[in-house]
Write a protein that holds these residues in place. Sequence first.
Motif, PDB file in Angstrom:
ATOM      1  N   ARG A   1       0.838  -1.212   0.000  1.00 16.39           N
ATOM      2  CA  ARG A   1       0.000   0.000   0.000  1.00 16.39           C
ATOM      3  C   ARG A   1       0.867   1.253   0.000  1.00 16.39           C
ATOM      4  O   ARG A   1       0.603   2.217  -0.735  1.00 16.39           O
ATOM      5  CB  ARG A   1      -0.938   0.008   1.219  1.00 16.39           C
ATOM      6  N   THR A   2       1.907   1.238   0.823  1.00 13.34           N
ATOM      7  CA  THR A   2       2.795   2.402   0.905  1.00 13.34           C
ATOM      8  C   THR A   2       3.475   2.661  -0.436  1.00 13.34           C
ATOM      9  O   THR A   2       3.540   3.803  -0.909  1.00 13.34           O
ATOM     10  CB  THR A   2       3.867   2.172   1.991  1.00 13.34           C
ATOM     11  N   THR A   3       3.965   1.612  -1.056  1.00 10.86           N
ATOM     12  CA  THR A   3       4.641   1.754  -2.342  1.00 10.86           C
ATOM     13  C   THR A   3       3.675   2.253  -3.410  1.00 10.86           C
ATOM     14  O   THR A   3       4.029   3.102  -4.242  1.00 10.86           O
ATOM     15  CB  THR A   3       5.255   0.418  -2.774  1.00 10.86           C
ATOM     16  N   ALA A   4       2.455   1.725  -3.412  1.00 15.35           N
ATOM     17  CA  ALA A   4       1.448   2.159  -4.387  1.00 15.35           C
ATOM     18  C   ALA A   4       1.150   3.644  -4.221  1.00 15.35           C
ATOM     19  O   ALA A   4       1.034   4.388  -5.210  1.00 15.35           O
ATOM     20  CB  ALA A   4       0.178   1.345  -4.235  1.00 15.35           C
ATOM     21  N   ASN A   5       1.036   4.091  -2.989  1.00 12.57           N
ATOM     22  CA  ASN A   5       0.765   5.509  -2.725  1.00 12.57           C
ATOM     23  C   ASN A   5       1.917   6.385  -3.204  1.00 12.57           C
ATOM     24  O   ASN A   5       1.709   7.435  -3.841  1.00 12.57           O
ATOM     25  CB  ASN A   5       0.511   5.723  -1.233  1.00 12.57           C
TER      26      ASN A   5
ATOM     27  N   LEU B   1      -4.926   8.135 -11.002  1.00 15.34           N
ATOM     28  CA  LEU B   1      -5.715   7.398 -10.021  1.00 15.34           C
ATOM     29  C   LEU B   1      -6.269   6.119 -10.618  1.00 15.34           C
ATOM     30  O   LEU B   1      -6.185   5.039 -10.005  1.00 15.34           O
ATOM     31  CB  LEU B   1      -6.867   8.265  -9.498  1.00 15.34           C
ATOM     32  N   GLU B   2      -6.815   6.190 -11.822  1.00 15.82           N
ATOM     33  CA  GLU B   2      -7.372   5.004 -12.466  1.00 15.82           C
ATOM     34  C   GLU B   2      -6.299   3.943 -12.673  1.00 15.82           C
ATOM     35  O   GLU B   2      -6.552   2.751 -12.481  1.00 15.82           O
ATOM     36  CB  GLU B   2      -8.002   5.378 -13.801  1.00 15.82           C
ATOM     37  N   ARG B   3      -5.116   4.379 -13.051  1.00 15.90           N
ATOM     38  CA  ARG B   3      -4.041   3.424 -13.288  1.00 15.90           C
ATOM     39  C   ARG B   3      -3.644   2.701 -12.008  1.00 15.90           C
ATOM     40  O   ARG B   3      -3.509   1.470 -11.984  1.00 15.90           O
ATOM     41  CB  ARG B   3      -2.828   4.133 -13.888  1.00 15.90           C
ATOM     42  N   ALA B   4      -3.461   3.455 -10.943  1.00 21.86           N
ATOM     43  CA  ALA B   4      -3.076   2.845  -9.668  1.00 21.86           C
ATOM     44  C   ALA B   4      -4.159   1.880  -9.186  1.00 21.86           C
ATOM     45  O   ALA B   4      -3.858   0.764  -8.734  1.00 21.86           O
ATOM     46  CB  ALA B   4      -2.816   3.923  -8.626  1.00 21.86           C
ATOM     47  N   VAL B   5      -5.407   2.293  -9.298  1.00 23.93           N
ATOM     48  CA  VAL B   5      -6.512   1.441  -8.855  1.00 23.93           C
ATOM     49  C   VAL B   5      -6.585   0.178  -9.712  1.00 23.93           C
ATOM     50  O   VAL B   5      -6.768  -0.934  -9.186  1.00 23.93           O
ATOM     51  CB  VAL B   5      -7.847   2.212  -8.915  1.00 23.93           C
ATOM     52  N   PHE B   6      -6.446   0.321 -11.022  1.00 26.20           N
ATOM     53  CA  PHE B   6      -6.490  -0.845 -11.913  1.00 26.20           C
ATOM     54  C   PHE B   6      -5.393  -1.838 -11.550  1.00 26.20           C
ATOM     55  O   PHE B   6      -5.645  -3.050 -11.462  1.00 26.20           O
ATOM     56  CB  PHE B   6      -6.337  -0.398 -13.368  1.00 26.20           C
ATOM     57  N   VAL B   7      -4.178  -1.354 -11.361  1.00 24.33           N
ATOM     58  CA  VAL B   7      -3.054  -2.233 -11.049  1.00 24.33           C
ATOM     59  C   VAL B   7      -3.298  -2.977  -9.743  1.00 24.33           C
ATOM     60  O   VAL B   7      -3.134  -4.204  -9.656  1.00 24.33           O
ATOM     61  CB  VAL B   7      -1.740  -1.431 -10.984  1.00 24.33           C
ATOM     62  N   LEU B   8      -3.716  -2.245  -8.720  1.00 23.80           N
ATOM     63  CA  LEU B   8      -3.901  -2.879  -7.416  1.00 23.80           C
ATOM     64  C   LEU B   8      -5.069  -3.859  -7.414  1.00 23.80           C
ATOM     65  O   LEU B   8      -5.000  -4.922  -6.774  1.00 23.80           O
ATOM     66  CB  LEU B   8      -4.117  -1.801  -6.351  1.00 23.80           C
TER      67      LEU B   8
ATOM     68  N   TYR C   1     -11.181  -3.464  -2.233  1.00 26.24           N
ATOM     69  CA  TYR C   1     -11.429  -2.043  -2.470  1.00 26.24           C
ATOM     70  C   TYR C   1     -11.069  -1.191  -1.247  1.00 26.24           C
ATOM     71  O   TYR C   1     -10.566  -0.074  -1.375  1.00 26.24           O
ATOM     72  CB  TYR C   1     -12.893  -1.817  -2.852  1.00 26.24           C
ATOM     73  N   ALA C   2     -11.321  -1.723  -0.073  1.00 22.72           N
ATOM     74  CA  ALA C   2     -10.998  -0.974   1.150  1.00 22.72           C
ATOM     75  C   ALA C   2      -9.492  -0.762   1.268  1.00 22.72           C
ATOM     76  O   ALA C   2      -9.034   0.321   1.683  1.00 22.72           O
ATOM     77  CB  ALA C   2     -11.527  -1.710   2.369  1.00 22.72           C
ATOM     78  N   GLU C   3      -8.708  -1.777   0.903  1.00 26.14           N
ATOM     79  CA  GLU C   3      -7.250  -1.650   0.946  1.00 26.14           C
ATOM     80  C   GLU C   3      -6.768  -0.602  -0.061  1.00 26.14           C
ATOM     81  O   GLU C   3      -5.873   0.200   0.234  1.00 26.14           O
ATOM     82  CB  GLU C   3      -6.595  -2.987   0.624  1.00 26.14           C
ATOM     83  N   ILE C   4      -7.366  -0.613  -1.251  1.00 25.35           N
ATOM     84  CA  ILE C   4      -6.969   0.354  -2.276  1.00 25.35           C
ATOM     85  C   ILE C   4      -7.330   1.762  -1.831  1.00 25.35           C
ATOM     86  O   ILE C   4      -6.547   2.706  -2.010  1.00 25.35           O
ATOM     87  CB  ILE C   4      -7.648   0.025  -3.622  1.00 25.35           C
TER      88      ILE C   4
ATOM     89  N   VAL D   1      -4.614   4.825  -1.713  1.00 20.69           N
ATOM     90  CA  VAL D   1      -4.646   6.013  -2.588  1.00 20.69           C
ATOM     91  C   VAL D   1      -5.347   7.194  -1.937  1.00 20.69           C
ATOM     92  O   VAL D   1      -5.549   8.229  -2.583  1.00 20.69           O
ATOM     93  CB  VAL D   1      -5.317   5.680  -3.940  1.00 20.69           C
ATOM     94  N   ALA D   2      -5.726   7.037  -0.663  1.00 17.75           N
ATOM     95  CA  ALA D   2      -6.349   8.125   0.098  1.00 17.75           C
ATOM     96  C   ALA D   2      -7.624   8.626  -0.574  1.00 17.75           C
ATOM     97  O   ALA D   2      -7.818   9.833  -0.790  1.00 17.75           O
ATOM     98  CB  ALA D   2      -5.364   9.270   0.311  1.00 17.75           C
ATOM     99  N   ARG D   3      -8.502   7.686  -0.930  1.00 17.68           N
ATOM    100  CA  ARG D   3      -9.800   8.008  -1.515  1.00 17.68           C
ATOM    101  C   ARG D   3     -10.869   7.182  -0.813  1.00 17.68           C
ATOM    102  O   ARG D   3     -10.572   6.191  -0.144  1.00 17.68           O
ATOM    103  CB  ARG D   3      -9.830   7.688  -3.014  1.00 17.68           C
ATOM    104  N   SER D   4     -12.123   7.573  -0.987  1.00 14.87           N
ATOM    105  CA  SER D   4     -13.209   6.791  -0.414  1.00 14.87           C
ATOM    106  C   SER D   4     -13.347   5.486  -1.186  1.00 14.87           C
ATOM    107  O   SER D   4     -12.937   5.384  -2.358  1.00 14.87           O
ATOM    108  CB  SER D   4     -14.525   7.560  -0.475  1.00 14.87           C
TER     109      SER D   4
END
Length: 300
Positions: free
Chosen positions: A60-64, A115-122, A130-133, A137-140
């Motif tokens: 999660r940290t690396t993704a952020n 944002l879409e790219r990070a979410v797609f990858v994860l 979804y809660a982890e993502i 990414v600091a989003r709802s």
Amino acid sequence: MTGPTTGQQVFEQHRGLLFSVAYRVLGTAADAEDAVQDAWLRWTAADRSAVADPKAYLARTTANLALEKLRSAHVRRESYVGPWLPEPVLTREEAPDADTVSVALLVVLETLSPLERAVFVLREVFAFEYAEIAEAVARSEAAVRQAAHRAREHVRARRPRFTADRAVQRDVTERFLAAAGGGDINALMDLLSPDVALWTDGGGKVRQALKPVLGAERVAAWFAGVARRPYEGVAPEEMSVGVVTLNGAPALVFRAPDRVLATVSLDVGPDGRITALHNLANPDKLTAVASGVLHDLDPA
């Protein structure tokens, strides 16, 4: 509390995974390595005794961190000279899930918002909840679900619908190399789909086409000409070309005696013909290939 040595061991245990996450989000090996290093600094400063799942925490940290880098890189890429292609990396020939890190997919991911790219990858590659993502990414969670849906539809509409098996890819790549090396336009025409597209990335630093080269005749003439002309001060007889595995698929690497000149990755259609070629020649994005380091991009 986890000691410093153990903390380093835990991080090193997951380093490959962290690079795999960051590389898919960013599309460049150098930026991915930077994101992993930043994650290490966060890890050393964290209260590791409060981390229940180090692997998930580090991912999660690396993704952020990768998302933060991608946002600034996204702005720079808008003013990039010519097409922007991802930086390829050397991988094992038997790399699992190679289609999730193929050059063709990374090119499609480049058309998503950060944002879409990070979410797609994860979500699609690493199967995060979804809660982890949302935490990463600091989003709802609702915003993440919407971004995931948009990204999924976008990628589904644009990614190649067929992926040739590796034996076919290698055979086509080797035949293409033989035809291009001999300047044989007829043989090249036989290998190319009529509506083939060649994308070249010189980044404004070396001579390359600034727009896609479209159609079998034009693409064949392009590669036949490359075989006959000096390139960046290197005569054809001084160049060597070999088949290697880049991003899980057979590809070509062009070398001068003292440096890597370019890479070419091929997409092969269901009829065994080449549908697209991605030619990377920007020297800033050839470092990972030139290093000879094999990257394990397994999403497990």
